[in-house]
Design a protein around this motif. Structure first.
Motif, PDB file in Angstrom:
ATOM      1  N   GLU A 282       0.824  -1.208   0.000  1.00 45.04           N
ATOM      2  CA  GLU A 282       0.000   0.000   0.000  1.00 45.04           C
ATOM      3  C   GLU A 282       0.859   1.259   0.000  1.00 45.04           C
ATOM      4  OE1 GLU A 282      -2.914  -0.302   3.101  1.00 45.04           O
ATOM      5  OE2 GLU A 282      -4.129  -1.749   1.965  1.00 45.04           O
ATOM      6  N   VAL A 283       1.996   1.228   0.693  1.00 43.23           N
ATOM      7  CA  VAL A 283       2.921   2.360   0.640  1.00 43.23           C
ATOM      8  C   VAL A 283       3.427   2.553  -0.793  1.00 43.23           C
ATOM      9  CG1 VAL A 283       5.235   3.128   1.318  1.00 43.23           C
ATOM     10  CG2 VAL A 283       3.645   2.289   3.049  1.00 43.23           C
ATOM     11  N   ALA A 284       3.561   1.444  -1.529  1.00 41.26           N
ATOM     12  CA  ALA A 284       4.024   1.506  -2.920  1.00 41.26           C
ATOM     13  C   ALA A 284       2.921   1.936  -3.882  1.00 41.26           C
ATOM     14  CB  ALA A 284       4.578   0.151  -3.343  1.00 41.26           C
ATOM     15  N   GLY A 285       1.712   2.147  -3.368  1.00 43.77           N
ATOM     16  CA  GLY A 285       0.641   2.667  -4.205  1.00 43.77           C
ATOM     17  C   GLY A 285      -0.390   1.657  -4.662  1.00 43.77           C
ATOM     18  N   PHE A 286      -0.321   0.430  -4.160  1.00 42.19           N
ATOM     19  CA  PHE A 286      -1.284  -0.594  -4.544  1.00 42.19           C
ATOM     20  C   PHE A 286      -2.450  -0.646  -3.560  1.00 42.19           C
ATOM     21  CE2 PHE A 286       2.744  -2.281  -6.269  1.00 42.19           C
ATOM     22  CZ  PHE A 286       2.374  -2.444  -7.596  1.00 42.19           C
ATOM     23  N   GLY A 287      -3.622  -1.002  -4.064  1.00 40.66           N
ATOM     24  CA  GLY A 287      -4.702  -1.407  -3.197  1.00 40.66           C
ATOM     25  C   GLY A 287      -4.536  -2.885  -2.902  1.00 40.66           C
ATOM     26  N   THR A 288      -4.991  -3.348  -1.757  1.00 39.74           N
ATOM     27  CA  THR A 288      -4.806  -4.757  -1.404  1.00 39.74           C
ATOM     28  C   THR A 288      -6.084  -5.354  -0.839  1.00 39.74           C
ATOM     29  OG1 THR A 288      -4.045  -4.251   0.842  1.00 39.74           O
ATOM     30  CG2 THR A 288      -2.356  -4.427  -0.875  1.00 39.74           C
ATOM     31  N   GLU A 289      -6.212  -6.661  -1.001  1.00 37.89           N
ATOM     32  CA  GLU A 289      -7.234  -7.441  -0.316  1.00 37.89           C
ATOM     33  C   GLU A 289      -6.558  -8.690   0.229  1.00 37.89           C
ATOM     34  OE1 GLU A 289     -11.059  -8.047  -2.037  1.00 37.89           O
ATOM     35  OE2 GLU A 289     -10.926  -6.223  -3.261  1.00 37.89           O
ATOM     36  N   LEU A 290      -7.090  -9.206   1.341  1.00 44.15           N
ATOM     37  CA  LEU A 290      -6.467 -10.329   2.029  1.00 44.15           C
ATOM     38  C   LEU A 290      -7.369 -11.557   2.015  1.00 44.15           C
ATOM     39  CD1 LEU A 290      -5.087  -8.539   5.240  1.00 44.15           C
ATOM     40  CD2 LEU A 290      -3.986  -8.791   3.012  1.00 44.15           C
ATOM     41  N   ALA A 291      -6.738 -12.718   1.883  1.00 42.13           N
ATOM     42  CA  ALA A 291      -7.420 -14.002   2.033  1.00 42.13           C
ATOM     43  C   ALA A 291      -6.533 -14.879   2.906  1.00 42.13           C
ATOM     44  CB  ALA A 291      -7.663 -14.658   0.684  1.00 42.13           C
ATOM     45  N   ALA A 292      -7.151 -15.674   3.790  1.00 45.44           N
ATOM     46  CA  ALA A 292      -6.376 -16.448   4.759  1.00 45.44           C
ATOM     47  C   ALA A 292      -6.376 -17.947   4.482  1.00 45.44           C
ATOM     48  CB  ALA A 292      -6.901 -16.188   6.171  1.00 45.44           C
ATOM     49  N   THR A 293      -7.138 -18.397   3.485  1.00 45.08           N
ATOM     50  CA  THR A 293      -7.170 -19.820   3.153  1.00 45.08           C
ATOM     51  C   THR A 293      -7.040 -20.003   1.647  1.00 45.08           C
ATOM     52  OG1 THR A 293      -9.568 -19.989   2.802  1.00 45.08           O
ATOM     53  CG2 THR A 293      -8.760 -20.198   5.086  1.00 45.08           C
ATOM     54  N   GLY A 294      -6.688 -21.223   1.246  1.00 40.54           N
ATOM     55  CA  GLY A 294      -6.577 -21.506  -0.174  1.00 40.54           C
ATOM     56  C   GLY A 294      -7.883 -21.327  -0.926  1.00 40.54           C
ATOM     57  N   PRO A 295      -8.988 -21.933  -0.453  1.00 42.98           N
ATOM     58  CA  PRO A 295     -10.261 -21.775  -1.163  1.00 42.98           C
ATOM     59  C   PRO A 295     -10.722 -20.320  -1.253  1.00 42.98           C
ATOM     60  CG  PRO A 295     -10.367 -23.655   0.313  1.00 42.98           C
ATOM     61  CD  PRO A 295      -9.075 -22.953   0.620  1.00 42.98           C
ATOM     62  N   GLU A 296     -10.535 -19.562  -0.167  1.00 42.40           N
ATOM     63  CA  GLU A 296     -10.929 -18.153  -0.190  1.00 42.40           C
ATOM     64  C   GLU A 296     -10.080 -17.374  -1.189  1.00 42.40           C
ATOM     65  OE1 GLU A 296     -11.511 -14.398   2.926  1.00 42.40           O
ATOM     66  OE2 GLU A 296     -10.107 -16.025   3.407  1.00 42.40           O
ATOM     67  N   GLY A 297      -8.783 -17.645  -1.191  1.00 38.99           N
ATOM     68  CA  GLY A 297      -7.903 -16.958  -2.127  1.00 38.99           C
ATOM     69  C   GLY A 297      -8.243 -17.275  -3.568  1.00 38.99           C
ATOM     70  N   LEU A 298      -8.533 -18.540  -3.851  1.00 37.91           N
ATOM     71  CA  LEU A 298      -8.886 -18.936  -5.214  1.00 37.91           C
ATOM     72  C   LEU A 298     -10.176 -18.253  -5.653  1.00 37.91           C
ATOM     73  CD1 LEU A 298      -8.437 -20.647  -7.726  1.00 37.91           C
ATOM     74  CD2 LEU A 298      -9.595 -22.541  -6.564  1.00 37.91           C
ATOM     75  N   ARG A 299     -11.166 -18.240  -4.772  1.00 36.41           N
ATOM     76  CA  ARG A 299     -12.438 -17.601  -5.117  1.00 36.41           C
ATOM     77  C   ARG A 299     -12.251 -16.113  -5.393  1.00 36.41           C
ATOM     78  NH1 ARG A 299     -15.550 -14.405  -2.499  1.00 36.41           N
ATOM     79  NH2 ARG A 299     -14.508 -14.789  -0.494  1.00 36.41           N
ATOM     80  N   MET A 300     -11.511 -15.432  -4.517  1.00 38.58           N
ATOM     81  CA  MET A 300     -11.314 -13.997  -4.686  1.00 38.58           C
ATOM     82  C   MET A 300     -10.510 -13.691  -5.947  1.00 38.58           C
ATOM     83  SD  MET A 300     -10.606 -12.857  -0.717  1.00 38.58           S
ATOM     84  CE  MET A 300     -10.328 -11.125  -1.147  1.00 38.58           C
ATOM     85  N   ALA A 301      -9.501 -14.512  -6.220  1.00 37.53           N
ATOM     86  CA  ALA A 301      -8.675 -14.289  -7.411  1.00 37.53           C
ATOM     87  C   ALA A 301      -9.490 -14.463  -8.684  1.00 37.53           C
ATOM     88  CB  ALA A 301      -7.486 -15.243  -7.409  1.00 37.53           C
ATOM     89  N   CYS A 302     -10.405 -15.422  -8.680  1.00 39.11           N
ATOM     90  CA  CYS A 302     -11.220 -15.685  -9.869  1.00 39.11           C
ATOM     91  C   CYS A 302     -12.320 -14.645 -10.054  1.00 39.11           C
ATOM     92  CB  CYS A 302     -11.833 -17.082  -9.785  1.00 39.11           C
ATOM     93  SG  CYS A 302     -10.636 -18.431  -9.916  1.00 39.11           S
ATOM     94  N   GLU A 303     -12.841 -14.132  -8.950  1.00 31.96           N
ATOM     95  CA  GLU A 303     -13.956 -13.195  -9.027  1.00 31.96           C
ATOM     96  C   GLU A 303     -13.507 -11.742  -9.123  1.00 31.96           C
ATOM     97  OE1 GLU A 303     -16.382 -13.934  -5.629  1.00 31.96           O
ATOM     98  OE2 GLU A 303     -17.091 -15.902  -6.350  1.00 31.96           O
ATOM     99  N   GLY A 304     -12.313 -11.437  -8.619  1.00 30.34           N
ATOM    100  CA  GLY A 304     -11.854 -10.054  -8.576  1.00 30.34           C
ATOM    101  C   GLY A 304     -10.975  -9.693  -9.757  1.00 30.34           C
ATOM    102  N   ASP A 305     -10.702  -8.411  -9.875  1.00 34.36           N
ATOM    103  CA  ASP A 305      -9.832  -7.896 -10.938  1.00 34.36           C
ATOM    104  C   ASP A 305      -8.527  -7.443 -10.289  1.00 34.36           C
ATOM    105  OD1 ASP A 305      -8.770  -6.897 -13.252  1.00 34.36           O
ATOM    106  OD2 ASP A 305      -9.920  -5.026 -13.203  1.00 34.36           O
ATOM    107  N   PHE A 306      -7.572  -8.355 -10.198  1.00 36.26           N
ATOM    108  CA  PHE A 306      -6.316  -8.073  -9.511  1.00 36.26           C
ATOM    109  C   PHE A 306      -5.166  -7.973 -10.506  1.00 36.26           C
ATOM    110  CE2 PHE A 306      -8.935 -10.183  -6.303  1.00 36.26           C
ATOM    111  CZ  PHE A 306      -8.838  -9.269  -5.258  1.00 36.26           C
ATOM    112  N   ALA A 307      -4.260  -7.039 -10.223  1.00 37.51           N
ATOM    113  CA  ALA A 307      -3.074  -6.889 -11.063  1.00 37.51           C
ATOM    114  C   ALA A 307      -2.063  -7.981 -10.786  1.00 37.51           C
ATOM    115  CB  ALA A 307      -2.437  -5.517 -10.836  1.00 37.51           C
ATOM    116  N   ALA A 308      -2.095  -8.554  -9.573  1.00 34.57           N
ATOM    117  CA  ALA A 308      -1.164  -9.621  -9.201  1.00 34.57           C
ATOM    118  C   ALA A 308      -1.686 -10.321  -7.958  1.00 34.57           C
ATOM    119  CB  ALA A 308       0.238  -9.072  -8.944  1.00 34.57           C
ATOM    120  N   VAL A 309      -1.150 -11.520  -7.720  1.00 28.23           N
ATOM    121  CA  VAL A 309      -1.485 -12.295  -6.527  1.00 28.23           C
ATOM    122  C   VAL A 309      -0.191 -12.668  -5.815  1.00 28.23           C
ATOM    123  CG1 VAL A 309      -2.535 -14.408  -5.626  1.00 28.23           C
ATOM    124  CG2 VAL A 309      -3.569 -13.245  -7.599  1.00 28.23           C
TER     125      VAL A 309
END
Length: 237
Positions: free
Chosen positions: A22-49
């Motif tokens: 965030e200091v580098a200028g990115f917005g962030t979202e957090l996931a704490a499990t594999g299934p949650e991360g996979l779901r968020m990555a597939c549903e969201g528009d992220f520049a990187a994971v």
């Protein structure tokens, strides 16, 4: 604002990664499990994971495998062990790069930026807005291989080859510099855009993956050749 998804079950590490990104200028979202991360990555528009390997529910490797089956979002793996096998496995599944715990947060940010920049160049070239390397679009050829730097299409012996952003960048660079030997460190610096110290395995795995995809006989490569003790070369025709 570009957003980065952080998939990490250790809250302290996740918050550290979040703060530096965030200091580098990115917005962030957090996931704490594999299934949650996979779901968020597939549903969201992220520049990187930024993806931890050891996760509850699904391992980082399983998440990465699913992500690569669905698209080409840049993925930076975070591994808890320095064993080459962990890094090689992740890179072999299509990760763009990795960091090993404990890691420098500034290095993580630099690698995220580099992976995003590579993906952006790939998309721009594929859309016809820029050619690879900022120059005029052209066709690079070698031993039945054709790389179109305008469309980012790669053809091997008449068949279209699917490459990741990083694989394409590495192949195009070597073809554009035929006759020149590049060490692993030099390739990492030129293609990844980062200091190569300690990242030789990244280049080696990507070279091996490229050979599997574009060489007629990967065990005896005719295109990307190894110069013992020096590095890799695509020889002049």
């Amino acid at each position: 604002m570009e957003r980065v998804l952080i998939v990490e079950d250790d809250e302290d590490i996740a918050l550290l990664e979040r703060d530096y990104l965030e200091v580098a200028g990115f917005g962030t979202e957090l996931a704490a499990t594999g299934p949650e991360g996979l779901r968020m990555a597939c549903e969201g528009d992220f520049a990187a994971v930024v993806l931890d390997v050891m996760l509850p529910g699904l391992s980082g490797y399983e998440v990465l495998r699913e992500l690569r089956a669905k698209g080409s979002v840049p993925v930076l793996l975070v591994t808890a062990r320095s064993d080459d096998i962990d890094q090689i496995r992740g890179l072999g599944l299509g990760a763009d790069d990795y960091v090993t715990k404990p890691f420098s947060p500034s290095v993580l940010v630099a690698k995220v930026k580099a992976a995003i920049a590579t993906a952006q160049r790939h998309r721009q070239a594929a859309s016809g807005s820029v050619a690879d390397g900022g120059g005029e679009a052209r066709r690079l050829t070698a031993e039945g291989l054709v790389v179109d730097t305008g469309s980012h299409e790669v053809w091997a012996r008449g068949s279209l080859v699917e490459l990741t952003n990083r694989e394409y960048g590495l192949l195009a660079f070597l073809l554009a510099h035929k006759g020149t030997v590049f060490s692993r460190d030099a390739l990492y610096e030129r293609v990844w855009g980062l200091d190569a110290i300690g990242d030789g395995a990244t280049v080696t795995v990507h070279i091996n993956r490229l050979r599997e995809k574009v060489e007629a006989d990967p065990a005896h490569p005719a295109i990307i050749q190894t110069v013992r003790g020096a590095g890799y070369i695509v020889r002049n025709d």
